[in-house]
Design a protein around this motif. Structure first.
Motif, short mmCIF file in Angstrom:
data_model
loop_
_atom_site.label_atom_id
_atom_site.label_comp_id
_atom_site.label_asym_id
_atom_site.label_seq_id
_atom_site.Cartn_x
_atom_site.Cartn_y
_atom_site.Cartn_z
N CYS A 112 33.06 59.20 -37.79
CA CYS A 112 32.45 58.69 -38.87
C CYS A 112 31.55 59.94 -39.61
CB CYS A 112 31.59 57.60 -38.70
SG CYS A 112 32.65 56.22 -38.68
N ASN A 113 31.37 61.00 -38.81
CA ASN A 113 30.41 62.12 -39.66
C ASN A 113 31.17 62.58 -40.42
OD1 ASN A 113 29.09 64.39 -40.15
ND2 ASN A 113 28.61 64.83 -38.04
N PRO A 114 30.80 62.59 -41.94
CA PRO A 114 31.65 63.26 -42.82
C PRO A 114 31.69 64.67 -42.97
CG PRO A 114 29.39 62.63 -43.67
CD PRO A 114 29.53 62.25 -42.20
N PHE A 115 31.07 65.42 -41.94
CA PHE A 115 31.40 66.99 -41.86
C PHE A 115 32.32 67.30 -40.62
CE2 PHE A 115 28.64 67.85 -45.20
CZ PHE A 115 27.37 67.30 -45.07
N ASN A 117 35.97 67.29 -39.30
CA ASN A 117 37.55 67.16 -39.69
C ASN A 117 38.35 66.68 -38.49
OD1 ASN A 117 36.94 68.37 -42.09
ND2 ASN A 117 36.62 70.30 -41.14
N GLN A 123 31.62 68.71 -31.44
CA GLN A 123 30.44 69.26 -31.26
C GLN A 123 29.13 68.40 -31.40
OE1 GLN A 123 31.63 72.58 -33.50
NE2 GLN A 123 31.74 73.81 -31.68
N SER A 124 29.26 67.16 -30.97
CA SER A 124 28.33 66.33 -31.40
C SER A 124 27.30 65.99 -30.39
CB SER A 124 28.78 64.96 -31.76
OG SER A 124 27.86 63.96 -31.49
N ARG A 125 25.69 66.21 -30.56
CA ARG A 125 24.99 66.09 -29.58
C ARG A 125 24.96 64.55 -28.81
NH1 ARG A 125 19.52 67.25 -31.81
NH2 ARG A 125 20.86 68.31 -33.41
N ALA A 126 25.10 63.81 -29.74
CA ALA A 126 24.91 62.24 -29.37
C ALA A 126 26.10 61.93 -28.15
CB ALA A 126 25.35 61.49 -30.19
N PHE A 127 27.32 62.70 -28.64
CA PHE A 127 28.60 62.60 -27.85
C PHE A 127 28.35 63.19 -26.39
CE2 PHE A 127 32.84 61.44 -27.36
CZ PHE A 127 33.41 62.05 -26.47
#
Lengths: 139, 181
Positions: A112-115, A117, A123-127
């Motif tokens: 859902c992060n619009p940035f 693709n 590369q998500s910190r929460a993940f």
């Protein structure tokens, strides 16, 4: 508890792969790669049945002498593969299912992060934090 | 013949996720179209201005607030009625300037950035919610109040809170009123 977690895209390349830092990572990468064949086999075996009967959780893919490999596939053909230590017999099926559900929820948040693709490496910190929490859970 | 105060008693609700994802897609597309952050911010502000000039009519019709007598009353109404009505949050108001024309809205949670963890690399000066600034500016201008609205702090850029600063400029003379683009 989980020693390796991997998220594989529909085209069978890794979007995210992380293993517990101690041993050689290449071994886990190889295990995940070989498990993809088993995943494809399970999907095609269930493919004949109606789509709603097909479950997302695939269960134990294959056991080795030290590890067990579990799989989960989403409706968009993104696969989650988890390698756990065989010596940890306390891990029940329900717990594995809930771990996969958490992975799936975090993956949806990343999508859902619009940035972000679709098809990029994750590369998500929460993940990362969520995967870390799954890996260092003390038995 | 008495008429009820609210003409439209019901709000049409939409799914919050749809709204947040639509806004995210808008910002992501603007980022693809324009290389510089300033351009993206400028166009978000312009779009917000267009929305604000129209939204204020809907707001005044639905909320039936009376005439305000001071800038702080206006800012309170924006924070407590308008934000609540359209975004479901209530930012807190701080008065920055002793001459009573500079105010700040502190947003402790912002539904528009729910799925965005951090700004992408190379976009460090992007004001993700600049649309809100444009909306406030456009709405105030339609009621003949010129204001400068910018982001003073932004959680996405690493600050601890998100703060929108509203600086009221000289009141626009109604006779010489010109629409600013």
């Amino acid at each position: 508890m989980a020693v390796c977690v991997a998220v594989i895209a529909k085209e069978n390349y890794p979007l995210y792969i992380r293993s517990a830092p101690t041993e050689n990572e290449l071994k886990f990468h190889y295990m995940v790669h070989t498990s993809l064949d088993v995943v494809d086999e399970k999907i095609s075996a269930m493919g004949k049945a109606l789509v709603d009967q097909r479950e997302l959780y695939l269960g134990l893919l294959y056991p080795t002498e030290d590890y067990k490999v579990y799989g989960y596939v989403t409706n968009s053909k993104v696969k989650f593969v988890m390698v756990v230590d065989s010596s940890n017999t306390a891990l029940r099926d329900n717990e594995i299912r809930s771990m996969f559900r958490k992975l799936h929820n975090s993956y949806t948040d990343v999508m859902c992060n619009p940035f972000y693709n679709p098809g990029d490496r994750i590369q998500s910190r929460a993940f990362d934090n969520m995967v870390t929490s799954m890996m260092i859970q003390v038995c | 013949m008495s008429r009820p105060a609210h003409r439209r008693p019901e709000y049409h609700k939409i799914n919050k996720d749809l709204f947040v994802l639509t806004y995210g897609a808008l910002v992501a597309q603007l980022c693809k179209d324009y290389e510089k952050d300033e351009d993206v911010n400028k166009y978000l502000d312009k779009m917000g201005y267009g929305i604000g000039t129209r939204l204020v009519e809907d707001f005044l019709a639905r909320s039936c607030v009376g005439r305000c007598h001071s800038y702080s009353e206006i800012t309170d109404i924006i924070a407590q009625v308008a934000f609540k009505m359209y975004l479901g949050i209530t930012p807190s108001v701080i008065c920055n300037n002793s001459s009573r024309n500079e105010f700040s809205l502190i947003l402790d949670k912002n539904p528009l950035v729910e799925f965005v963890e951090e700004l992408p690399a190379g976009r460090s000066s992007l004001c993700y919610c600049n649309l809100l600034c444009g909306i406030i500016r456009g709405a105030l201008e339609m009621v003949h109040l010129a204001a400068d609205v910018t982001f003073l702090q932004d959680r996405l850029k690493g600050d601890s809170v998100t703060e929108i600063g509203i600086t009221f400029l000289k009141k626009l003379d109604e006779k010489k009123y010109r629409r600013k683009k």
